[in-house]
Design a protein around this motif. Sequence first.
Motif, PDB file in Angstrom:
ATOM      1  N   THR A 182       0.828  -1.210   0.000  1.00 42.29           N
ATOM      2  CA  THR A 182       0.000   0.000   0.000  1.00 42.29           C
ATOM      3  C   THR A 182       0.863   1.260   0.000  1.00 42.29           C
ATOM      4  OG1 THR A 182      -0.153   0.011   2.432  1.00 42.29           O
ATOM      5  CG2 THR A 182      -1.848  -1.196   1.222  1.00 42.29           C
ATOM      6  N   THR A 213      -4.202   3.068   2.062  1.00 46.78           N
ATOM      7  CA  THR A 213      -5.358   2.644   1.259  1.00 46.78           C
ATOM      8  C   THR A 213      -6.359   3.782   1.131  1.00 46.78           C
ATOM      9  OG1 THR A 213      -5.086   0.334   1.938  1.00 46.78           O
ATOM     10  CG2 THR A 213      -7.239   0.985   1.099  1.00 46.78           C
ATOM     11  N   GLU A 258      -7.689   5.512  -2.271  1.00 49.10           N
ATOM     12  CA  GLU A 258      -9.106   5.618  -2.617  1.00 49.10           C
ATOM     13  C   GLU A 258      -9.460   7.044  -3.051  1.00 49.10           C
ATOM     14  OE1 GLU A 258     -11.165   3.270  -2.948  1.00 49.10           O
ATOM     15  OE2 GLU A 258     -10.221   1.577  -1.907  1.00 49.10           O
ATOM     16  N   HIS A 275     -14.000  -1.459  -8.438  1.00 46.54           N
ATOM     17  CA  HIS A 275     -13.118  -1.326  -7.280  1.00 46.54           C
ATOM     18  C   HIS A 275     -13.930  -1.062  -6.006  1.00 46.54           C
ATOM     19  CE1 HIS A 275      -9.523  -0.249  -4.998  1.00 46.54           C
ATOM     20  NE2 HIS A 275     -10.200   0.793  -4.548  1.00 46.54           N
ATOM     21  N   LYS A 276     -14.912  -0.194  -6.087  1.00 48.94           N
ATOM     22  CA  LYS A 276     -15.730   0.113  -4.906  1.00 48.94           C
ATOM     23  C   LYS A 276     -16.465  -1.127  -4.419  1.00 48.94           C
ATOM     24  CE  LYS A 276     -17.951   3.576  -6.753  1.00 48.94           C
ATOM     25  NZ  LYS A 276     -18.909   4.695  -6.906  1.00 48.94           N
ATOM     26  N   SER A 329     -15.711  -4.328  -4.947  1.00 47.40           N
ATOM     27  CA  SER A 329     -14.766  -5.320  -4.421  1.00 47.40           C
ATOM     28  C   SER A 329     -14.197  -4.875  -3.074  1.00 47.40           C
ATOM     29  CB  SER A 329     -13.635  -5.543  -5.425  1.00 47.40           C
ATOM     30  OG  SER A 329     -12.895  -4.346  -5.626  1.00 47.40           O
ATOM     31  N   SER A 330     -13.995  -3.575  -2.898  1.00 46.65           N
ATOM     32  CA  SER A 330     -13.474  -3.075  -1.622  1.00 46.65           C
ATOM     33  C   SER A 330     -14.492  -3.262  -0.499  1.00 46.65           C
ATOM     34  CB  SER A 330     -13.092  -1.603  -1.747  1.00 46.65           C
ATOM     35  OG  SER A 330     -12.054  -1.430  -2.676  1.00 46.65           O
ATOM     36  N   ALA A 353      -9.923  -8.909  -2.591  1.00 43.76           N
ATOM     37  CA  ALA A 353      -8.775  -8.009  -2.586  1.00 43.76           C
ATOM     38  C   ALA A 353      -8.019  -8.063  -3.910  1.00 43.76           C
ATOM     39  CB  ALA A 353      -7.845  -8.359  -1.430  1.00 43.76           C
ATOM     40  N   GLY A 369      -9.829  -5.958  -6.410  1.00 39.68           N
ATOM     41  CA  GLY A 369      -9.572  -4.543  -6.144  1.00 39.68           C
ATOM     42  C   GLY A 369      -8.191  -4.115  -6.588  1.00 39.68           C
ATOM     43  N   CYS A 417      -6.703  -1.261  -9.460  1.00 40.59           N
ATOM     44  CA  CYS A 417      -5.703  -0.238  -9.146  1.00 40.59           C
ATOM     45  C   CYS A 417      -4.587  -0.207 -10.199  1.00 40.59           C
ATOM     46  CB  CYS A 417      -5.098  -0.497  -7.773  1.00 40.59           C
ATOM     47  SG  CYS A 417      -6.231  -0.216  -6.396  1.00 40.59           S
TER      48      CYS A 417
END
Length: 249
Positions: A147, A182, A186, A206-207, A209-210, A237, A240, A244
């Motif tokens: 991260t 993280t 975001e 992404h949202k 999955s997060s 994860a 997500g 990224c």
Amino acid sequence: MCHQSAVKPSKALEGVHGVHLVSHSPFILEEQKLHGDFHPSTCENLSIGTSNRLTVQRVWEQRPACLRPIRCCVNGDRTPAERMANVLTSLPFIALGIQAPRRNLNCKLYANSLIGVGIASSMYHASRGNLRKYLRWADYTMIATATVCLSRALRNENPKLLMAASAALLPIQPLMVSALHTGMMEVSFAKRAVQDPDLRMAHNVHKVSSLLGGALFIADDMFPETPYLHAGWHLAAAIGVSTCNKLLA
């Protein structure tokens, strides 16, 4: 009464066989108190020092959780099937690290850290015995490192003091470091998605999955007896993380 009469021994028992009178004066006792090894000030200093140490110890023991080293969990992987599932779902992070963009040094560091996450996670879930708690710490620390590397790859202008503090806290508070960076990622992802329509679909995935990954992470901690929750968190994860990577392309 004068001083001489106070120290003069009585003559009532003089001459009695076997009796030997010794002069006694209260001033002798007073002199011993003054010249002996007992010093009240020394005792007071020892008492104050001990009290201060106990106070510091109590304050240290009552420090907030954010300042405590991580307590690595050694539960999970109770069955061979669950162990295998957790190992297999760790491997996608290695593939994502191999496929991640490597256009500069920061991106290369992030890509390599993803490979480290997959290796550390698979080693932890494949391990047994007392070694598990050390590999669990390595797993959390590697996630936090990834991260930090992602945050640096997205924003090279991050404050140096923040990055130095994150590096110092990595070994003792990897979860706190992960949460901080993280959150920074975001915010950066959301801003980029507003500016670039091509990223909106990836940001929506992404949202979701997060949120799913966060729910599975909490459920895994609250219901440790439930199998495959950790493997589900791995998959969420990984999805997500794959979104990224589009930010770095």
